[in-house]
Design a protein around this motif. Structure first.
Motif, PDB file in Angstrom:
ATOM      1  N   LEU A 119     -20.074   1.943  -5.846  1.00 24.84           N
ATOM      2  CA  LEU A 119     -18.619   2.263  -5.872  1.00 24.84           C
ATOM      3  C   LEU A 119     -18.224   3.123  -7.156  1.00 24.84           C
ATOM      4  N   ILE A 120     -18.683   2.839  -8.179  1.00 17.65           N
ATOM      5  CA  ILE A 120     -18.565   3.732  -9.427  1.00 17.65           C
ATOM      6  C   ILE A 120     -18.843   5.224  -9.292  1.00 17.65           C
ATOM      7  N   ALA A 121     -19.845   5.547  -8.513  1.00 13.39           N
ATOM      8  CA  ALA A 121     -20.381   6.434  -8.237  1.00 13.39           C
ATOM      9  C   ALA A 121     -19.555   7.535  -7.498  1.00 13.39           C
ATOM     10  N   GLN A 122     -19.120   6.798  -6.433  1.00 12.90           N
ATOM     11  CA  GLN A 122     -18.063   7.229  -5.451  1.00 12.90           C
ATOM     12  C   GLN A 122     -16.733   7.498  -5.998  1.00 12.90           C
ATOM     13  N   PHE A 123     -16.355   6.885  -6.919  1.00 14.31           N
ATOM     14  CA  PHE A 123     -14.825   7.113  -7.608  1.00 14.31           C
ATOM     15  C   PHE A 123     -15.003   8.218  -8.664  1.00 14.31           C
ATOM     16  N   LYS A 124     -16.013   8.325  -9.338  1.00 16.89           N
ATOM     17  CA  LYS A 124     -16.303   9.303 -10.228  1.00 16.89           C
ATOM     18  C   LYS A 124     -16.363  10.541  -9.580  1.00 16.89           C
ATOM     19  N   THR A 140     -14.309  -4.847  -2.864  1.00 19.52           N
ATOM     20  CA  THR A 140     -14.977  -5.393  -1.707  1.00 19.52           C
ATOM     21  C   THR A 140     -13.909  -5.307  -0.517  1.00 19.52           C
ATOM     22  N   GLU A 141     -13.101  -4.920  -0.581  1.00 27.48           N
ATOM     23  CA  GLU A 141     -12.007  -4.633   0.576  1.00 27.48           C
ATOM     24  C   GLU A 141     -12.061  -3.232   0.764  1.00 27.48           C
ATOM     25  N   ALA A 142     -12.679  -2.767   1.790  1.00 27.36           N
ATOM     26  CA  ALA A 142     -12.757  -1.297   2.351  1.00 27.36           C
ATOM     27  C   ALA A 142     -11.248  -0.681   2.377  1.00 27.36           C
ATOM     28  N   LYS A 143     -10.200  -1.276   2.684  1.00 28.90           N
ATOM     29  CA  LYS A 143      -8.859  -0.650   2.600  1.00 28.90           C
ATOM     30  C   LYS A 143      -8.619  -0.335   1.213  1.00 28.90           C
ATOM     31  N   TYR A 149       0.962  -1.167  -0.025  1.00 28.19           N
ATOM     32  CA  TYR A 149       0.093  -0.015   0.059  1.00 28.19           C
ATOM     33  C   TYR A 149       0.788   1.083   0.014  1.00 28.19           C
ATOM     34  N   GLN A 150       1.930   1.080   0.756  1.00 26.73           N
ATOM     35  CA  GLN A 150       2.814   2.433   0.590  1.00 26.73           C
ATOM     36  C   GLN A 150       3.424   2.524  -0.655  1.00 26.73           C
ATOM     37  N   ASP A 151       3.695   1.545  -1.641  1.00 26.17           N
ATOM     38  CA  ASP A 151       4.123   1.785  -2.722  1.00 26.17           C
ATOM     39  C   ASP A 151       3.297   2.519  -3.669  1.00 26.17           C
ATOM     40  N   VAL A 152       1.952   2.346  -3.528  1.00 24.52           N
ATOM     41  CA  VAL A 152       0.955   3.268  -3.985  1.00 24.52           C
ATOM     42  C   VAL A 152       1.173   4.930  -3.823  1.00 24.52           C
ATOM     43  N   TYR A 153       1.370   5.212  -2.595  1.00 30.31           N
ATOM     44  CA  TYR A 153       1.548   6.441  -2.032  1.00 30.31           C
ATOM     45  C   TYR A 153       2.698   7.127  -2.887  1.00 30.31           C
ATOM     46  N   ASP A 154       3.812   6.375  -2.633  1.00 29.48           N
ATOM     47  CA  ASP A 154       5.164   6.657  -3.498  1.00 29.48           C
ATOM     48  C   ASP A 154       5.023   6.852  -4.773  1.00 29.48           C
ATOM     49  N   LEU A 155       4.489   6.009  -5.511  1.00 33.98           N
ATOM     50  CA  LEU A 155       4.042   6.159  -6.820  1.00 33.98           C
ATOM     51  C   LEU A 155       3.425   7.232  -7.401  1.00 33.98           C
ATOM     52  N   LYS A 156       2.232   7.742  -6.544  1.00 33.12           N
ATOM     53  CA  LYS A 156       1.363   8.778  -7.019  1.00 33.12           C
ATOM     54  C   LYS A 156       2.271   9.878  -7.013  1.00 33.12           C
ATOM     55  N   ALA A 157       3.089  10.151  -6.165  1.00 34.73           N
ATOM     56  CA  ALA A 157       3.943  11.160  -5.726  1.00 34.73           C
ATOM     57  C   ALA A 157       4.833  11.621  -7.132  1.00 34.73           C
ATOM     58  N   VAL A 158       5.162  10.758  -7.933  1.00 35.52           N
ATOM     59  CA  VAL A 158       6.079  10.645  -8.959  1.00 35.52           C
ATOM     60  C   VAL A 158       5.714  10.355 -10.513  1.00 35.52           C
ATOM     61  N   VAL A 159       4.681   9.646 -10.522  1.00 36.11           N
ATOM     62  CA  VAL A 159       4.083   9.154 -11.888  1.00 36.11           C
ATOM     63  C   VAL A 159       3.480  10.163 -12.656  1.00 36.11           C
ATOM     64  N   THR A 160       4.106  10.563 -13.837  1.00 30.94           N
ATOM     65  CA  THR A 160       3.700  11.755 -14.693  1.00 30.94           C
ATOM     66  C   THR A 160       2.643  11.337 -15.851  1.00 30.94           C
ATOM     67  N   THR A 161       2.830   9.907 -16.066  1.00 30.60           N
ATOM     68  CA  THR A 161       1.690   9.383 -17.194  1.00 30.60           C
ATOM     69  C   THR A 161       0.511   8.986 -16.334  1.00 30.60           C
ATOM     70  N   GLU A 162      -0.337   8.048 -17.270  1.00 24.82           N
ATOM     71  CA  GLU A 162      -1.672   7.750 -16.606  1.00 24.82           C
ATOM     72  C   GLU A 162      -1.006   6.642 -15.285  1.00 24.82           C
ATOM     73  N   PHE A 163      -1.874   6.816 -14.196  1.00 20.77           N
ATOM     74  CA  PHE A 163      -1.561   5.933 -13.135  1.00 20.77           C
ATOM     75  C   PHE A 163      -2.730   5.268 -12.868  1.00 20.77           C
ATOM     76  N   ASN A 164      -2.829   3.790 -12.809  1.00 18.81           N
ATOM     77  CA  ASN A 164      -3.955   3.061 -12.897  1.00 18.81           C
ATOM     78  C   ASN A 164      -3.904   2.001 -11.631  1.00 18.81           C
ATOM     79  N   GLU A 193     -10.318   2.920   0.185  1.00 16.82           N
ATOM     80  CA  GLU A 193      -9.588   4.167   0.849  1.00 16.82           C
ATOM     81  C   GLU A 193      -8.449   4.470   0.273  1.00 16.82           C
ATOM     82  N   LEU A 194      -7.777   3.384  -0.146  1.00 12.82           N
ATOM     83  CA  LEU A 194      -6.213   3.719  -0.992  1.00 12.82           C
ATOM     84  C   LEU A 194      -6.755   4.456  -2.061  1.00 12.82           C
TER      85      LEU A 194
END
Length: 239
Positions: A118-123, A74-77, A53-68, A80-81
């Motif tokens: 879920l999709i409504a929440q993300f959008k 079904t996992e609440a965590k 999960y920490q990788d996701v935060y680290d990558l979000k900070a630096v990825v400049t192309t599309e991040f998927n 939240e991530l």
């Protein structure tokens, strides 16, 4: 034009096998972008056996192309991530807890209500949404009802049958893609796409927007080098 998103899960698997931080997933992601990749994909699982999960935060900070970010909502965590990092795209995958890898798409009819919520929440958070589906027009129609922006076609059956009869292997995928185009859904694809089968898939699926490739690409990189391999895959997506 079809974009190439590199899934770096296998890099994290290699790192985790010895502990420490070698190879460094952030450096590999940045290198893939430098070599021409148009997106970075991660699929964190609850046991964090590859992407943490920490990788996701680290990558979000630096990825400049599309991040998927892919995963089971079904996992609440996981939800939240995704909301905490707001990637370009979230891909919802119904992988079972403990599964080695994803092995089926959503039953978008049975799970319609849950996916809609879920999709409504993300959008609402400004995140593009995609649903992992089998090459079945009924599941594509069901996906449309959820409000998703895109579908991701689960391509293992295509890859498995490609060398037996490629025309037959891709038939259902063409039909599903035509239905998605008819309904105004964007089309992504992934799972076991490789240098052997990618070009034929890309050339026969109308309006294919993105492919997410990890396992085969990393395996090829062992022999061909990462920069060369990314370039070879890019060539296949632009054929």
């Amino acid at each position: 034009m079809t974009k190439l998103s590199v899934n770096i899960n296998k890099i994290a698997t290699l790192r985790n096998s010895r502990g420490g931080d070698n190879p460094n997933v952030v450096k590999v992601a940045l290198d893939c972008e430098r070599f021409g990749a148009e997106g970075i994909t991660v699929h964190p699982r609850p046991d964090e056996r590859h992407i943490r999960y920490q990788d996701v935060y680290d990558l979000k900070a630096v990825v400049t192309t599309e991040f998927n970010i892919e995963g089971n909502p079904t996992e609440a965590k996981f939800v939240e991530l995704v909301l905490a990092n707001r990637p370009t795209q979230v891909t919802l995958v119904p992988d079972a807890l403990g599964a080695v890898t994803s092995n089926a798409g959503w039953d978008t009819i049975t799970h319609k209500s849950r996916l809609q919520d879920l999709i409504a929440q993300f959008k609402e958070a400004g995140i593009r949404t995609s649903i992992f589906v089998d090459a079945d027009p009924r599941m594509v129609e069901g996906a449309k009802e959820t409000g998703t922006d895109r579908i991701e076609l689960y391509t293992e059956p295509y890859a498995e049958n490609y060398f037996k009869n490629r025309e037959l292997a891709i038939k259902d995928f063409i039909v599903a893609a035509q239905k998605a185009n008819e309904l105004g859904l964007g089309i992504n694809a992934g799972h076991d796409l490789s240098l052997d089968n990618l070009r034929y898939f890309q050339q026969n699926i109308p309006n294919l927007l993105e492919v997410s490739i990890g396992h085969a690409l990393v395996c090829d990189a062992l022999y061909l080098g990462l920069e060369n391999t990314v370039q070879l895959y890019l060539r296949e997506t632009k054929a």
